[in-house]
Design a protein around this motif. Structure first.
Motif: not given
Lengths: 607, 286
Positions: A481-483, A578-583, A587-591
């Protein structure tokens, strides 16, 4: 708490909608006429505040009847539940399906998400909007994935009233969507759930074996097809025995995170705090996912039984089924199944005469992808904004209402039935060492036979697409899916297992397989994914709230560009991603950057 | 004499920060431990009197074994934890988060942020001139305080201070979602129609100046606000017998705003409408 309410009064109809849910008010403190007794006592306080979790059902009650939530209705609901109006307003404005501004009683949600976009959703939208302009009494809303991907493009009409009427049109044409919106009662009935299962009737199916075979309305039929043998087995094993079987079977969560279910149940069961809760996450909102809907529509009792077993194992006496708001038929089927099970002693104070009490309450979502995140889901049930909580503490320790909670999605739970009926060793023999059992895949997009497929773990992507009738000139496959992430047509030998997809640098996610041929413009698709995340971010943390906006802006800039022209923005995307994934908190922001990143790296989307 | 509660004795946890062994009482956050070890980690939304909401994500650090970065302000220290505060990964996230914030809201009245933007080489302009901004006009609907959401970073501190953590008035909440999320009162109306009791505790905790005294707002607009020319005098509020501490901020012999010391064990920086805004009589010179 000294609550302040404005002067707005509810209309009689709004009041009736709320009173139908909560019962008539007893004193002037909560909106009834003043009586002599009111001068001497105050009703409210703790007893009323403990009903805060009825806020979301209350908002639904008003919305179902009126079509929007006025100040007067919101204030009256707040008075009944002792909820501060500012907080309730924050909750009401959080959900996409609610409106706090007047709007027509009928809303037509037209899906514009991945599978529907590929099947011509924008032409459908334009056509429907041309026909249902101002004065038609219908508000046309562009909607994220409606979970009807196998019949794309899709539209859902909701007509407020008593009772609320809904009609689904899929595959939708302008004609049919307009008919559904203007006369939901006379719109043709949806095709049976089994049509979403191309393998229906195949005796080798485990999870989908009953879909299309049993009458989803009949408890007797369910029992005649092996229903409730797993629960009997569970009572014979005892809670610890059930957890042992589930652990030995190697079951891991099917929602995307692949956490070992047995370990989660053990951790919940062993918590000293009480009560324990069981939550079934039926909020599948991942674009391209519709398996939970098909299970609930086609075999609803299996979920009731599986929830009962899970609750018994973790020591819970109350379970919540959080069902996404866009699934009216699944809601009706589950309501009916739970009612029947209760009437027949399969739910209630004494399940199956075993002295074990368990009941299920359905909570309807209202359009928020983030509520599929387990802690956001708790907040949503509790009557707060559906924002994720930070972990630790984890739900097994402090979950719903701050109590130990086991949360599983629909597919994970229904796997428990075959584990108990066939036994852990036989179950674990299916699939691979690292991914045991059968798995449901939602296949849609450029295939001849879209639908839900059940395959043992380990089948390859190519084998699955072969079953679904993959078309010529496949350009890309979106897994998870989108994530999730894109893979190329030359990577179809990826084994569909958690370890196999991980080794290939991608993810199985929730089991979405969206195929796109070369007629689908990839940059537009990526833009749609970015739009989706920007729309669905709860807004709590900065990397996600602003990052999803910056991601969408950059993709807009490069939608027609490639190579060196796009390079600077791709660098920007990588850094923000990268910052979204890390910080990001959850899970929404991370993916939110995964699919775009994979399209750039694996598909060379902007080369 | 100030009586400070020492609480029950707490076990000391041993762990490392940037390779250096530190000890912190059980229950401390990573940020607490960093500060006692003489290392500061930047943070915007953390407040000394409130439960951290960890929404700004500026204080993220690397913890060995954690898949993502963790917010130092709210993650409790654990024995044996290996924390690294200044790795390339943590610095990258901080830089991007500062860029995202500075490109979307006005941080001109946020203390320390200019220094951090420089320290992390953040370039908020790189998202281009068309990057979406909050872009809201200040809401001036009463004589006591102004809501300037163009400066709001959605740290939730005002919501927490107005709600169950201090004031228990619950007049403000977050509405909408995503980039459209805003702080608002019920029905998004004017403050005067809301449950607000004008205690001003939300101004006290606001880290960016999105909530400010109307006196300060007007002086800034007129260009006469000069913090360097102000003196602060802490005194006792004379309105009732509780004895709350007030700090009077005075510029040119006029009280321009009132705050309250956060380390006061009775009020922790909180006041009521009279203490916070009822200072005109002091300077009534007729």
């Amino acid at each position: 708490m000294d609550l302040h309410f404005g002067d707005s009064k509810p209309t009689d109809e709004e009041r009736a909608a709320i009173d139908t849910l909560l019962g008539p008010p007893e004193s002037s403190w909560e909106g009834a006429d003043r009586s002599d007794a009111d001068l001497r006592w105050a009703r409210g306080g703790r007893a009323a505040r403990e009903r805060r979790d009825l806020l979301l059902p209350g908002l639904h009650a008003v919305h179902d009847r009126i079509g929007w939530i006025s100040e007067g209705a919101l204030d009256y609901l707040c008075r009944r539940l002792t909820v501060p109006p500012a907080e309730a307003y924050g909750v009401a404005t959080f959900y996409a399906m609610f409106s706090v501004k007047p709007r027509p009683a009928t809303v037509l949600h037209v899906c514009t998400d991945l599978a529907c976009a590929a099947a011509g959703a924008s032409e459908l939208c334009a056509g429907v909007e041309a026909r249902l302009g101002l004065g038609s009494g219908v508000s046309v809303e562009r909607s994220p994935c409606l979970g009807l991907c196998e019949r794309a493009p899709a539209a859902l009409a909701v007509k407020a009233g008593d009772p609320v009427r809904t009609a689904v049109s899929a595959p939708a044409t302008v004609e049919r969507a307009v008919l559904a919106a203007s006369a939901p009662d006379s719109a043709p009935e949806e095709p049976p759930a089994a049509l979403a299962v191309p393998q229906a009737g195949d005796p080798s199916l485990t999870l989908l074996g009953r879909v299309g075979v049993v009458d989803p309305a009949s408890l007797d039929d369910y029992r005649a097809h092996g229903g409730y043998t797993a629960l009997r087995q569970a009572f014979a094993l005892g809670p610890a025995g059930v957890i042992r079987e589930v652990t030995d079977a190697g079951l891991v969560g099917r929602g995307g995170a692949a956490f070992p279910t047995g370990r989660k149940w053990q951790a919940t069961a062993s918590q000293p705090g009480h009560p324990h809760y069981l939550v079934c996450n039926a909020d599948e909102s991942e674009p391209g996912t519709f398996k939970d809907r098909v299970v609930m529509e086609g075999d609803p009792y299996s979920l009731v039984e599986a929830m009962t077993i899970a609750a018994y194992a973790v020591g819970a006496h109350r379970g919540y089924l959080y069902l996404r708001g866009e699934y009216p038929r699944a809601l009706r089927r589950m309501e009916h199944a739970i009612g029947q099970a209760r009437a027949r002693g399969l739910l209630g104070d004494d399940v199956l005469g075993q002295g074990y009490a368990f009941d299920i309450e359905i909570r309807r979502g209202a359009g928020a992808y983030i509520c599929g995140e387990e802690t956001a889901l708790f907040n949503s049930i509790e009557g707060y904004r559906g924002e994720p909580r930070s972990k630790p503490p984890f739900p097994v320790e402090k979950g719903l209402f701050g109590r130990p909670t086991a949360e599983n999605n629909v597919e994970t739970l229904v796997n428990v039935l075959p584990i108990l009926t066939m036994g852990a060793p036989a179950y674990a023999a299916t699939g691979t060492g690292g991914s045991t059992g059968p798995k449901l895949f939602c296949v849609s997009g450029s295939v001849d036979r879209p639908g839900i497929y059940e395959l043992p773990f380990g089948a390859t992507l190519g084998e699955l697409l072969e079953l679904a009738g993959v078309r010529e000139r496949l350009r890309a496959v979106l897994l998870g899916g989108a994530a999730g992430g894109f893979v190329r047509p030359d990577e179809l030998d990826i084994p569909l297992t958690f370890e196999g997809t991980r080794a290939a640098g991608t993810t199985l996610g929730s089991g979405v397989v969206l195929a796109f041929d070369d007629t689908v413009p990839l940059p537009r698709l990526l833009l749609r994914i970015a739009e989706f995340f920007r729309d669905e971010s709860c807004g709590q943390c900065v990397p996600c709230r602003v990052g999803t906006v910056r991601q969408e802006e950059a993709l807009h800039r490069i939608v027609e560009r490639t190579g060196a022209d796009a390079a600077a923005d791709i660098t920007l995307l990588r850094e923000v991603g990268r910052a979204m994934k890390d910080a990001s908190i959850c899970g929404l922001g991370q993916t939110a950057w995964n699919a775009v990143e994979s399209a750039i790296d694996r598909l060379g989307a902007y080369e | 004499m100030t009586v400070t509660s020492l609480g029950i004795p707490r076990r000391l946890l041993e762990f490392t920060i940037d390779g250096q062994s530190v000890r912190a009482p059980e229950g401390s956050t990573i940020l607490d431990a960093c500060r006692s070890a003489g290392k500061d980690v930047p943070t915007l939304c953390q407040g000394d009197t409130l439960t951290p909401k960890n929404a700004c994500r500026v204080c993220v650090v690397e913890v060995e074994g954690a898949r993502t970065l963790v917010p130092a302000c709210s993650r409790k220290a654990e024995a044996g934890m290996e924390v690294r505060t200044d790795t390339e990964r943590a610095r990258h996230s901080r830089k991007v988060v500062l860029e995202l914030l500075a490109s979307s809201v006005d941080l001109s009245t946020t203390p320390e942020v200019a220094g951090w933007l420089k320290e992390y080489e953040a370039k908020p302009d790189r998202f281009g001139p068309d990057a979406a901004r909050v872009d809201e006009q200040p809401r001036i609907d009463n004589d006591l305080y102004v809501r300037d959401y163009d400066k709001c970073i959605l740290c939730y501190k005002c919501v927490d201070a107005c709600g169950d953590q201090w004031q228990n008035t619950f007049a403000i909440s977050v509405t909408g979602r995503g980039f459209d999320a805003r702080i608002a009162v019920e029905h998004d109306g004017p403050l005067t129609d809301s449950a607000c009791v004008y205690c001003g505790n939300c101004i006290e905790v606001c880290p960016t100046g999105a909530l400010s005294f109307k006196s300060e707002f007007d002086m800034r607009a007129a260009g006469t606000w000069d913090e360097s020319a102000q003196t602060g005098t802490t005194t006792v509020c004379a309105y009732c017998g509780v004895g709350c501490n007030l700090t009077l901020h005075v510029q040119d012999n006029e009280i321009v705003k009132v705050t309250s010391p956060h380390d006061n064990p009775v009020t922790h920086g909180n006041l009521c409408i009279k203490g916070r805004f009822g200072y005109q009589h002091v300077q009534n010179r007729d």
